[in-house]
Write a protein that holds these residues in place. Structure first.
Motif, PDB file in Angstrom:
ATOM      1  N   UNK A 350       5.440 -21.427  -2.740  1.00 46.32           N
ATOM      2  CA  UNK A 350       4.808 -21.898  -3.964  1.00 46.32           C
ATOM      3  C   UNK A 350       3.572 -21.112  -4.355  1.00 46.32           C
ATOM      4  N   UNK A 351       3.107 -20.225  -3.486  1.00 47.44           N
ATOM      5  CA  UNK A 351       1.895 -19.469  -3.790  1.00 47.44           C
ATOM      6  C   UNK A 351       2.212 -18.302  -4.721  1.00 47.44           C
ATOM      7  N   UNK A 352       1.160 -17.791  -5.310  1.00 47.27           N
ATOM      8  CA  UNK A 352       1.289 -16.587  -6.141  1.00 47.27           C
ATOM      9  C   UNK A 352       1.037 -15.373  -5.258  1.00 47.27           C
ATOM     10  N   UNK A 353       2.070 -14.572  -5.074  1.00 51.19           N
ATOM     11  CA  UNK A 353       1.983 -13.384  -4.238  1.00 51.19           C
ATOM     12  C   UNK A 353       1.728 -12.175  -5.127  1.00 51.19           C
ATOM     13  N   UNK A 354       0.691 -11.422  -4.799  1.00 51.35           N
ATOM     14  CA  UNK A 354       0.336 -10.220  -5.547  1.00 51.35           C
ATOM     15  C   UNK A 354       0.581  -9.016  -4.655  1.00 51.35           C
ATOM     16  N   UNK A 355       1.419  -8.101  -5.105  1.00 53.06           N
ATOM     17  CA  UNK A 355       1.673  -6.860  -4.390  1.00 53.06           C
ATOM     18  C   UNK A 355       1.049  -5.704  -5.156  1.00 53.06           C
ATOM     19  N   UNK A 356       0.226  -4.916  -4.475  1.00 54.90           N
ATOM     20  CA  UNK A 356      -0.487  -3.801  -5.098  1.00 54.90           C
ATOM     21  C   UNK A 356      -0.113  -2.529  -4.361  1.00 54.90           C
ATOM     22  N   UNK A 357       0.540  -1.621  -5.052  1.00 51.02           N
ATOM     23  CA  UNK A 357       0.952  -0.367  -4.433  1.00 51.02           C
ATOM     24  C   UNK A 357       0.274   0.814  -5.097  1.00 51.02           C
ATOM     25  N   UNK A 358      -0.187   1.775  -4.287  1.00 50.76           N
ATOM     26  CA  UNK A 358      -0.731   3.015  -4.850  1.00 50.76           C
ATOM     27  C   UNK A 358      -0.643   4.133  -3.827  1.00 50.76           C
ATOM     28  N   UNK A 359      -0.633   5.346  -4.335  1.00 49.93           N
ATOM     29  CA  UNK A 359      -0.583   6.521  -3.476  1.00 49.93           C
ATOM     30  C   UNK A 359      -1.971   6.767  -2.909  1.00 49.93           C
ATOM     31  N   UNK A 360      -2.063   6.919  -1.596  1.00 55.82           N
ATOM     32  CA  UNK A 360      -3.367   7.148  -0.986  1.00 55.82           C
ATOM     33  C   UNK A 360      -3.513   8.561  -0.417  1.00 55.82           C
ATOM     34  N   UNK A 361      -2.407   9.291  -0.310  1.00 59.16           N
ATOM     35  CA  UNK A 361      -2.508  10.661   0.190  1.00 59.16           C
ATOM     36  C   UNK A 361      -1.279  11.448  -0.230  1.00 59.16           C
ATOM     37  N   UNK A 362      -1.487  12.732  -0.568  1.00 65.30           N
ATOM     38  CA  UNK A 362      -0.383  13.641  -0.871  1.00 65.30           C
ATOM     39  C   UNK A 362      -0.630  14.967  -0.169  1.00 65.30           C
ATOM     40  N   UNK A 363       0.452  15.603   0.223  1.00 64.42           N
ATOM     41  CA  UNK A 363       0.381  16.978   0.712  1.00 64.42           C
ATOM     42  C   UNK A 363       1.709  17.651   0.405  1.00 64.42           C
ATOM     43  N   UNK A 364       1.641  18.682  -0.431  1.00 63.59           N
ATOM     44  CA  UNK A 364       2.850  19.394  -0.855  1.00 63.59           C
ATOM     45  C   UNK A 364       3.846  18.403  -1.462  1.00 63.59           C
ATOM     46  N   UNK A 365       4.982  18.159  -0.806  1.00 65.37           N
ATOM     47  CA  UNK A 365       5.995  17.249  -1.361  1.00 65.37           C
ATOM     48  C   UNK A 365       6.020  15.898  -0.657  1.00 65.37           C
ATOM     49  N   UNK A 380      -8.463 -22.973  -4.896  1.00 64.47           N
ATOM     50  CA  UNK A 380      -9.760 -22.534  -4.359  1.00 64.47           C
ATOM     51  C   UNK A 380     -10.337 -21.337  -5.095  1.00 64.47           C
ATOM     52  N   UNK A 381      -9.566 -20.762  -6.025  1.00 63.28           N
ATOM     53  CA  UNK A 381     -10.001 -19.581  -6.770  1.00 63.28           C
ATOM     54  C   UNK A 381     -10.321 -18.415  -5.828  1.00 63.28           C
ATOM     55  N   UNK A 382      -9.584 -18.315  -4.738  1.00 67.83           N
ATOM     56  CA  UNK A 382      -9.803 -17.247  -3.774  1.00 67.83           C
ATOM     57  C   UNK A 382      -8.523 -16.441  -3.587  1.00 67.83           C
ATOM     58  N   UNK A 383      -8.703 -15.245  -3.030  1.00 64.39           N
ATOM     59  CA  UNK A 383      -7.578 -14.370  -2.734  1.00 64.39           C
ATOM     60  C   UNK A 383      -7.745 -13.825  -1.325  1.00 64.39           C
ATOM     61  N   UNK A 384      -6.660 -13.759  -0.566  1.00 62.92           N
ATOM     62  CA  UNK A 384      -6.734 -13.191   0.781  1.00 62.92           C
ATOM     63  C   UNK A 384      -5.560 -12.247   1.002  1.00 62.92           C
ATOM     64  N   UNK A 385      -5.821 -11.191   1.761  1.00 63.00           N
ATOM     65  CA  UNK A 385      -4.791 -10.215   2.077  1.00 63.00           C
ATOM     66  C   UNK A 385      -3.933 -10.741   3.217  1.00 63.00           C
ATOM     67  N   UNK A 386      -2.625 -10.700   3.031  1.00 65.82           N
ATOM     68  CA  UNK A 386      -1.713 -11.220   4.039  1.00 65.82           C
ATOM     69  C   UNK A 386      -0.956 -10.122   4.774  1.00 65.82           C
ATOM     70  N   UNK A 387      -0.704  -8.997   4.110  1.00 63.41           N
ATOM     71  CA  UNK A 387       0.107  -7.936   4.710  1.00 63.41           C
ATOM     72  C   UNK A 387      -0.340  -6.571   4.209  1.00 63.41           C
TER      73      UNK A 387
END
Length: 429
Positions: A350-365, A380-387
């Motif tokens: 029942x919770x709202x799950x937020x997934x945030x993806x981004x590139x953190x490093x690149x080298x060549x290909x 509670x108006x709070x957010x916590x990281x689960x994974x």
């Protein structure tokens, strides 16, 4: 008899190891007709845990009295005791093929991670054995995934060939266990490996509130002793990686120099002043690669403990990582490895799950993508990281370099670089 429903062994571990899980012509004969399907495995897990399958609050607190007080009460187990195999019959089930097929007519890796997580739980519950437990009493344990690492993925995989899972407990401490798991595909009557992974679990009581004791592991023979030694080495490497984390130790001089040189690339050469920041031609700011998705967690996504199933989280994170990669590369890159998947907090139904993806490093290909899962609480108006998840992709051609803009992003960049170097080292050995 609920507790001993898992006791079948279609093929012994020793015989299975003789093939070394490699793509050789000479492989042990296996009667695939006798191997349980993953659907049967999931049904058996429900029976063993004593849950109805309905979405309802089930009281399992009464089972706590059946838990052992000391590890000595539990018989020592061997790796062969937990070994088992399972299959997903894609070759004969069109409905399953549709669920496992990508838009490019490939095999959905996220679905595979879902199955691997379920199968690894099955292996853990085969290892846990208390002869004093009455036959009509469900297992008084909850099994929780802590992390998954060393997932190396082979490119040849098909949506219409049967999937074969095999695995066993390769390490057991007092309350934690490691499962070594293979995923292969039956191609031309030969098993071709898709991936191998290590899952780490902790055993909890029936209410999932505290850690509990599990059977100790005694290797049987030189091969099992060697497997255990490798598992102990992995445990030490995990501890060392945590201790040396960017969050615990400042960057080494080589990394500090790298960040400084990266900073210099973003200084406006026409007006070289602090604050005059420019993006070098052909590069992309790290934050501009970010993609976010929001999900409401429904009961169908729950595990046996009525929180969100870890395999579901892995699937959603992996498919978001594919999307981030596609947008950046403008084409489909290959997922080569998953460096680490960690489970920090449970995700409530029942919770709202937020997934945030981004590139953190690149080298060549090569691209390293971080995906964070967060739970947003409206009350509670709070957010916590689960994974957290780290995926390494390889594109056909070199990709646009990704650069950090802030010090926080610079540390994420260094963390991604460390993961890239770690995977490179492991793949070359």
């Amino acid at each position: 008899m609920l507790y001993n429903v898992q006791r079948s062994k279609p093929l012994g571990l020793c015989l299975r190891l003789e093939s070394n899980h490699c793509n050789t012509a000479e492989q042990p004969p296996i009667n695939f007709e006798n191997i349980k399907t993953m659907q049967e495995i999931r049904k058996n897990l429900q029976k063993m845990m004593g849950v109805s399958g309905k979405y309802e609050k089930e009281d399992r607190s009464w089972l706590i009295k059946y838990l052992p007080k000391t590890q000595e009460e539990l018989p020592t187990r061997s790796m062969n005791d937990s070994f088992d195999m399972a299959k997903v019959p894609l070759s004969s089930d069109i409905m399953l093929q549709n669920r496992y097929t990508t838009a490019e007519n490939g095999l959905r890796l996220g679905r595979l991670l879902e199955d691997m997580d379920s199968f690894a739980v099955w292996i853990v519950l085969k290892h846990i054995y208390d002869p004093k437990l009455p036959e009509d009493i469900p297992i008084p344990y909850a099994v929780v995934t802590l992390l998954v690492d060393d997932v190396f993925i082979e490119p040849d995989r098909y949506p219409d060939k049967d999937l074969i899972f095999s695995g066993f407990v390769s390490y057991a401490g007092k309350t934690s266990l490691e499962v070594t798991l293979w995923l292969e595909q039956l191609q031309e009557n030969k098993l071709k490996r898709i991936t191998k992974a290590h899952f780490v679990f902790v055993a909890r009581d029936s209410t999932n509130t505290s850690s509990v004791l599990v059977n100790s592991l005694e290797p049987n023979g030189e091969k099992e002793k060697d497997i255990l030694q490798h598992a102990l080495k992995r445990n030490e490497e995990r501890k060392r990686f945590r201790i040396d984390s960017i969050l615990n130790k400042e960057p080494i001089p080589e990394e500090e120099a790298l960040i400084y040189n990266t900073f210099l690339k973003t200084v406006d050469e026409t007006e070289p002043m602090l604050g005059n920041k420019v993006l070098p031609p052909g590069s992309v700011w790290m934050n501009d690669t970010q993609i976010e998705t929001n999900i409401i967690c429904h009961p169908e996504d729950r595990n046996l403990h009525s929180t969100v199933f870890g395999g579901f989280l892995m699937r959603m994170a992996t498919e978001l990582a594919f999307l981030v990669s596609d947008v950046h590369c403008k084409t489909r890159a290959l997922l080569k490895a998953i460096n680490s998947i960690t489970f920090r907090n449970p995700v409530p139904i029942g919770s709202r799950l937020i997934l945030i993806g981004k590139i953190c490093f690149t080298r060549d290909n090569v691209i390293v993508i971080e995906v964070l899962a967060k739970v947003d609480s409206a009350e509670t108006k709070t957010s916590r990281t689960t994974n957290s998840f780290y995926h390494i992709f390889v594109a056909e051609n070199n990709v646009a370099p990704v650069l950090p803009q802030s010090y926080h992003d610079a540390m994420l960049y260094l963390d991604g670089r460390r993961r890239y170097l770690d995977i490179n080292k492991k793949m070359s050995t």
